[in-house]
Design a protein around this motif. Structure first.
Motif, mmCIF file in Angstrom:
data_model
loop_
_atom_site.group_PDB
_atom_site.id
_atom_site.type_symbol
_atom_site.label_atom_id
_atom_site.label_comp_id
_atom_site.label_asym_id
_atom_site.label_seq_id
_atom_site.Cartn_x
_atom_site.Cartn_y
_atom_site.Cartn_z
ATOM 1 N N GLY A 160 30.270 24.976 -13.601
ATOM 2 C CA GLY A 160 29.228 25.495 -12.741
ATOM 3 C C GLY A 160 27.922 25.265 -13.474
ATOM 4 O O GLY A 160 27.629 25.951 -14.445
ATOM 5 N N ASP A 233 32.396 27.557 -5.567
ATOM 6 C CA ASP A 233 30.966 27.779 -5.788
ATOM 7 C C ASP A 233 30.200 27.344 -4.541
ATOM 8 O O ASP A 233 29.307 26.502 -4.599
ATOM 9 N N PRO A 266 29.727 34.232 -3.528
ATOM 10 C CA PRO A 266 28.354 33.727 -3.529
ATOM 11 C C PRO A 266 27.631 33.936 -2.204
ATOM 12 O O PRO A 266 26.403 33.947 -2.171
ATOM 13 N N PHE A 305 29.626 35.383 -10.065
ATOM 14 C CA PHE A 305 28.594 34.361 -9.913
ATOM 15 C C PHE A 305 27.278 34.796 -10.556
ATOM 16 O O PHE A 305 26.545 33.972 -11.092
#
Length: 358
Positions: A160, A233, A266, A305
């Protein structure tokens, strides 16, 4: 500094600009035979890599284009190989939503430069996939993506941004998520250094909040949570709409087999633009039991996140403060802190639909 501070986003890309000024021979070799390359130009955005569009003509005389992302160094080599494997995994199950990955490799002219190539899709500028169809498509993808061996996690590290993340193959979602969070917290601590209250809440989150929320999930579901492949993500920077077909597309995946609701984490973050997508998603994939704890589970998944984001930006404590408030709120709500009374956390970050019990 907030999440959109110029000091955070306007960093120099750690890859030479000239790497996308020409098509290296190594890239030419992985493209289809008979392809006539007409040019290469910068395309897309990345904080960590150079990205470009390769314009070409195929052997039948038709226009053909490819997307290339370029990293530098051994770390960059690991990043492109990890992304290639991740996107292959997603493409296999959702070819209608994922650009086809072609190959990864290293430049012949500059062996320290590494690339990944995939099919090019022209995306609509600043287009967020519509809530009327995108959540339904994601839900349907999750329904058909059950783990073939019943394991949670993913066998390889994914990235990420510039930082790796690892959710080891595990028999239970609680174990997988806890170990993944341990890595995120460790990376965040390495970036920003120790803080007594943050570390106290980290310990409580790992030892009490995760077992409480995910243990209840397991018990309510009869011990049969199905691990499902998720993008990992999925925020507005990693999805868009194909300009020609109007079909939502997802990219830059960090997949793992997880509780399907993990993917909604997210979407809860206020810095992203998905407040109504969560309610649409659960119309197509019913919230797990206990449903009354759905909002808190998504807060816990969103925490992952926020902590990872904090690990990426040295000197910016915005994400650490957001993560700390989330941990504090969950610890207090479920009375998991046996220590002295602490300052009360703020309310929920988002009041919408099922998250607020409406």
């Amino acid at each position: 500094m907030g999440p959109t501070s110029k000091d955070v986003w306007n960093q120099k890309i750690p890859v030479p600009e000239n790497t996308i000024s020409y098509v290296d021979e190594a890239i030419r070799k992985v493209l289809p035979s008979g392809l006539q390359i007409e040019g290469i130009s910068a395309s897309g955005e990345s904080y960590w890599a150079r990205t470009a569009k390769i314009k070409a003509i195929d052997s039948d005389g038709n226009e053909d284009s490819y997307f290339v992302k370029v990293h530098q160094g051994e770390h960059g080599k690991t990043m492109v190989s990890a992304e290639y494997e991740a996107m292959k995994t997603l493409y296999k199950l959702a070819p209608e939503m994922v650009p086809k990955p072609i190959a990864w490799g290293s430049f012949e002219d500059m062996p320290d430069i590494h690339f990944i190539v995939c099919e090019f899709h022209e995306m609509r500028k600043d287009a967020l996939p519509d809530k009327t169809d995108f959540p339904a498509m994601v839900a349907e993808f999750h329904k058909r993506s059950a783990s073939p061996d019943g394991k949670f996690g993913y066998p390889n590290p994914t990235f990420g941004g510039k930082n790796p993340q690892f959710f080891p193959l595990s028999d239970t979602w609680e174990e997988c998520f806890r170990k993944g969070m341990e890595g995120c917290f460790a990376a965040e601590l390495a970036t920003h250094g120790p803080d007594e209250e943050f570390q106290r809440l980290t310990k409580l989150t790992l030892e009490k909040t995760i077992p409480r929320l995910l243990g209840a999930l397991l018990e309510a579901d009869g011990g049969k949570i199905v691990p499902r492949l998720v993008h990992g993500d999925l925020w507005e920077g990693n999805c868009s709409v194909d300009d020609k077909t109007g079909v939502p597309m997802i990219f830059d995946g960090t997949p793992l087999y997880a509780h399907n609701e993990y993917k909604l984490g997210p979407w809860l973050c206020p810095r992203h633009r998905f407040p109504d997508h969560i309610d649409e998603y659960v119309k197509h994939f019913e919230a797990s039991k206990p449903k009354e704890e759905f909002g808190d589970r998504i807060e816990l998944y969103c925490l992952r996140f926020d902590v990872h984001s904090s690990s990426l930006y040295a000197g910016n404590l915005f994400f650490r403060s957001v993560a700390q408030e989330t941990m504090k709120k969950l610890v207090e709500k479920y009375q998991l802190d046996e220590g002295p009374e602490r300052e009360k956390a703020s309310g929920p970050r988002l009041e919408t639909g099922i998250l607020s019990g409406k």
